[in-house]
Design a protein around this motif. Structure first.
Motif, PDB file in Angstrom:
ATOM      1  N   UNK A   2       0.841  -1.188   0.000  1.00  0.00           N
ATOM      2  CA  UNK A   2       0.000   0.000   0.000  1.00  0.00           C
ATOM      3  C   UNK A   2       0.879   1.241   0.000  1.00  0.00           C
ATOM      4  N   UNK A   3       1.081   1.815  -1.164  1.00  0.00           N
ATOM      5  CA  UNK A   3       1.865   3.034  -1.263  1.00  0.00           C
ATOM      6  C   UNK A   3       1.046   4.190  -0.699  1.00  0.00           C
ATOM      7  N   UNK A   4       1.693   5.151  -0.024  1.00  0.00           N
ATOM      8  CA  UNK A   4       0.960   6.308   0.494  1.00  0.00           C
ATOM      9  C   UNK A   4       0.267   7.085  -0.614  1.00  0.00           C
ATOM     10  N   UNK A   5      -0.906   7.597  -0.319  1.00  0.00           N
ATOM     11  CA  UNK A   5      -1.605   8.455  -1.271  1.00  0.00           C
ATOM     12  C   UNK A   5      -0.842   9.767  -1.425  1.00  0.00           C
ATOM     13  N   UNK A   6      -0.779  10.270  -2.632  1.00  0.00           N
ATOM     14  CA  UNK A   6      -0.201  11.594  -2.832  1.00  0.00           C
ATOM     15  C   UNK A   6      -1.139  12.629  -2.216  1.00  0.00           C
ATOM     16  N   UNK A   7      -0.625  13.835  -2.010  1.00  0.00           N
ATOM     17  CA  UNK A   7      -1.465  14.899  -1.455  1.00  0.00           C
ATOM     18  C   UNK A   7      -2.685  15.142  -2.322  1.00  0.00           C
ATOM     19  N   UNK A   8      -2.504  15.170  -3.624  1.00  0.00           N
ATOM     20  CA  UNK A   8      -3.623  15.443  -4.530  1.00  0.00           C
ATOM     21  C   UNK A   8      -4.654  14.323  -4.497  1.00  0.00           C
ATOM     22  N   UNK A   9      -4.191  13.078  -4.448  1.00  0.00           N
ATOM     23  CA  UNK A   9      -5.139  11.951  -4.403  1.00  0.00           C
ATOM     24  C   UNK A   9      -5.909  11.932  -3.090  1.00  0.00           C
ATOM     25  N   UNK A  10      -5.251  12.306  -1.986  1.00  0.00           N
ATOM     26  CA  UNK A  10      -5.939  12.344  -0.701  1.00  0.00           C
ATOM     27  C   UNK A  10      -7.043  13.400  -0.717  1.00  0.00           C
ATOM     28  N   UNK A  11      -6.713  14.598  -1.193  1.00  0.00           N
ATOM     29  CA  UNK A  11      -7.715  15.662  -1.258  1.00  0.00           C
ATOM     30  C   UNK A  11      -8.880  15.233  -2.149  1.00  0.00           C
ATOM     31  N   UNK A  12      -8.557  14.656  -3.287  1.00  0.00           N
ATOM     32  CA  UNK A  12      -9.606  14.213  -4.214  1.00  0.00           C
ATOM     33  C   UNK A  12     -10.522  13.175  -3.568  1.00  0.00           C
ATOM     34  N   UNK A  13      -9.913  12.206  -2.865  1.00  0.00           N
ATOM     35  CA  UNK A  13     -10.719  11.152  -2.235  1.00  0.00           C
ATOM     36  C   UNK A  13     -11.635  11.716  -1.154  1.00  0.00           C
ATOM     37  N   UNK A  14     -11.111  12.645  -0.347  1.00  0.00           N
ATOM     38  CA  UNK A  14     -11.910  13.224   0.736  1.00  0.00           C
ATOM     39  C   UNK A  14     -13.068  14.047   0.182  1.00  0.00           C
ATOM     40  N   UNK A  15     -12.790  14.858  -0.815  1.00  0.00           N
ATOM     41  CA  UNK A  15     -13.853  15.697  -1.385  1.00  0.00           C
ATOM     42  C   UNK A  15     -14.886  14.867  -2.133  1.00  0.00           C
ATOM     43  N   UNK A  16     -14.436  13.804  -2.760  1.00  0.00           N
ATOM     44  CA  UNK A  16     -15.373  12.917  -3.462  1.00  0.00           C
ATOM     45  C   UNK A  16     -16.330  12.255  -2.492  1.00  0.00           C
ATOM     46  N   UNK A  17     -15.877  12.075  -1.244  1.00  0.00           N
ATOM     47  CA  UNK A  17     -16.730  11.465  -0.218  1.00  0.00           C
ATOM     48  C   UNK A  17     -17.706  12.486   0.372  1.00  0.00           C
ATOM     49  N   UNK A 200     -19.698   9.549  -1.459  1.00  0.00           N
ATOM     50  CA  UNK A 200     -20.605  10.682  -1.342  1.00  0.00           C
ATOM     51  C   UNK A 200     -22.054  10.291  -1.184  1.00  0.00           C
ATOM     52  N   UNK A 201     -22.340   8.979  -1.229  1.00  0.00           N
ATOM     53  CA  UNK A 201     -23.722   8.520  -1.088  1.00  0.00           C
ATOM     54  C   UNK A 201     -24.141   8.446   0.359  1.00  0.00           C
ATOM     55  N   UNK A 202     -25.350   7.986   0.597  1.00  0.00           N
ATOM     56  CA  UNK A 202     -25.872   7.906   1.952  1.00  0.00           C
ATOM     57  C   UNK A 202     -25.102   6.924   2.797  1.00  0.00           C
ATOM     58  N   UNK A 203     -24.736   7.342   3.984  1.00  0.00           N
ATOM     59  CA  UNK A 203     -24.125   6.454   4.954  1.00  0.00           C
ATOM     60  C   UNK A 203     -24.961   6.511   6.202  1.00  0.00           C
ATOM     61  N   UNK A 204     -24.412   6.980   7.294  1.00  0.00           N
ATOM     62  CA  UNK A 204     -25.192   7.144   8.522  1.00  0.00           C
ATOM     63  C   UNK A 204     -25.128   8.594   8.972  1.00  0.00           C
ATOM     64  N   UNK A 205     -25.031   9.525   7.999  1.00  0.00           N
ATOM     65  CA  UNK A 205     -24.962  10.938   8.353  1.00  0.00           C
ATOM     66  C   UNK A 205     -26.330  11.594   8.389  1.00  0.00           C
ATOM     67  N   UNK A 206     -27.371  10.803   8.376  1.00  0.00           N
ATOM     68  CA  UNK A 206     -28.707  11.347   8.488  1.00  0.00           C
ATOM     69  C   UNK A 206     -29.253  11.895   7.189  1.00  0.00           C
ATOM     70  N   UNK A 207     -28.613  11.591   6.046  1.00  0.00           N
ATOM     71  CA  UNK A 207     -29.069  12.099   4.765  1.00  0.00           C
ATOM     72  C   UNK A 207     -29.176  10.966   3.756  1.00  0.00           C
ATOM     73  N   UNK A 208     -30.041   9.984   3.986  1.00  0.00           N
ATOM     74  CA  UNK A 208     -30.188   8.897   3.033  1.00  0.00           C
ATOM     75  C   UNK A 208     -30.841   9.386   1.753  1.00  0.00           C
ATOM     76  N   UNK A 209     -30.542   8.699   0.656  1.00  0.00           N
ATOM     77  CA  UNK A 209     -31.148   9.055  -0.614  1.00  0.00           C
ATOM     78  C   UNK A 209     -32.651   8.820  -0.543  1.00  0.00           C
ATOM     79  N   UNK A 210     -33.494   9.726  -1.125  1.00  0.00           N
ATOM     80  CA  UNK A 210     -34.945   9.551  -1.074  1.00  0.00           C
ATOM     81  C   UNK A 210     -35.364   8.316  -1.860  1.00  0.00           C
TER      82      UNK A 210
END
Length: 309
Positions: A2-17, A200-210
């Motif tokens: 498991x190679x470390x994520x680059x800074x750009x890939x980490x930001x992208x993954x977090x924002x995509x979520x 970015x889909x529904x998890x347990x954050x109280x915002x499930x898809x309708x």
């Protein structure tokens, strides 16, 4: 491996979520890499800061404190559920922990009790500090817990890990209590549910898809087929003392591929014969030099097709 994520890939993954991400100062080049190795990466570790206030907590985690230079983590999760990135690389967050716990994280198996401090955790874990006093009374807003869930899921998706690759500091190092105020088992359940959906889909954050109204009953879910082959456990797994039926299954496949350096076995313990046999497999695939050192990597492992044991 498991190679470390680059800074750009980490930001992208977090924002995509679906996270709000702040990049703090020179965080992309802020690390402790000169003091020790960074990687292979095996999991995500959650902490609490024992502080209050976003600005001061972020500053502390970026700069560090007397006797413990920063960064003290990779990101800070505030009470609003926003993420402040403060480091990219080795960070002073995990310290020495239990090698048995690391092995369980690599195997994504049940965690043993942490009763040793013999392994460098700063090398193997992403670390996220969550702003909380850690006194058992300071509340954990739902927005903050949802962000912990999303951060963990984002990194797990990026590496192909499950929720079992996420642990608390208290599960790693004897004597630690963080995070205090929720259980890691409950948080892993949340992460598991989120990973079952799309980023970015529904998890347990109280915002499930309708749900769309329908007169018909939904079709039952089909059971997911069990994978035929063992998932790559990470290069860090293959070290002295490693013990698993996966190693036996790997050895049998190496023999079948004509790469055996075994005088007896193979068995469940990682040995020099395993390493030499695997190096022969890497050379058979066309690798050379450091890429044929006998330590499994993801490409060669996937091509070996080790059956599930």
């Amino acid at each position: 491996m498991a190679e470390p994520l680059s800074a750009s890939r980490l930001v992208e993954a977090l924002r995509k979520e679906g996270l709000t991400v702040h990049e703090v100062r020179n965080w992309r080049r802020h690390n402790r890499n000169t003091k020790g190795p960074w990687g292979p990466l095996n999991g995500v570790m959650i902490h609490h800061t024992v502080t209050k206030g976003t600005d001061s907590s972020v500053e502390l985690c970026y700069e560090g404190r007397s006797g413990l230079p920063g960064p003290l983590c990779h990101g800070v999760i505030d009470k609003k559920g926003e993420v402040w990135l403060v480091g990219n690389g080795r960070a002073n967050h995990a310290g020495l922990g239990d090698s048995d716990v690391l092995r369980a994280v690599v195997n994504e198996s049940e965690l043993p009790h942490d009763n040793a401090a013999n392994t460098d955790g700063n090398r193997h874990f992403y670390g996220f500090e969550c702003i909380n006093l850690g006194d058992g009374e300071d509340p954990w807003p739902e927005e903050q817990k949802a962000a912990i869930e999303k951060v963990s899921a984002a990194i797990c998706r990026a590496h192909g890990w499950t929720e079992k690759s996420v642990i608390g500091h208290k599960e790693w190092q004897p004597g630690k209590t963080d995070p205090r105020g929720f259980t890691m088992d409950a948080m892993r359940d949340r992460i598991k549910k989120r990973l079952a959906g799309k980023p970015g889909g529904g998890g347990t954050d109280g915002k499930p898809a309708p749900e769309k109204p329908s007169p018909e009953k939904p079709a039952p879910e089909k059971p997911r087929p069990t994978p035929r082959y063992e998932r790559f456990p990470g290069a860090g797994f293959f070290q002295a003392g490693a013990h698993s039926p996966v190693i036996t299954a790997m050895g049998k496949r190496l023999i079948a591929e004509g790469c055996s350096h075994y005088e007896e076995g193979p068995g469940p313990y990682w040995t020099e014969a395993d390493r030499k046999s695997y190096a022969a497999w890497q050379r058979k695939l066309g690798f050379s030099g450091k890429d044929a050192d006998g330590i499994p990597g993801r490409v060669s492992w996937d091509r070996l097709k080790v059956p599930r044991s």
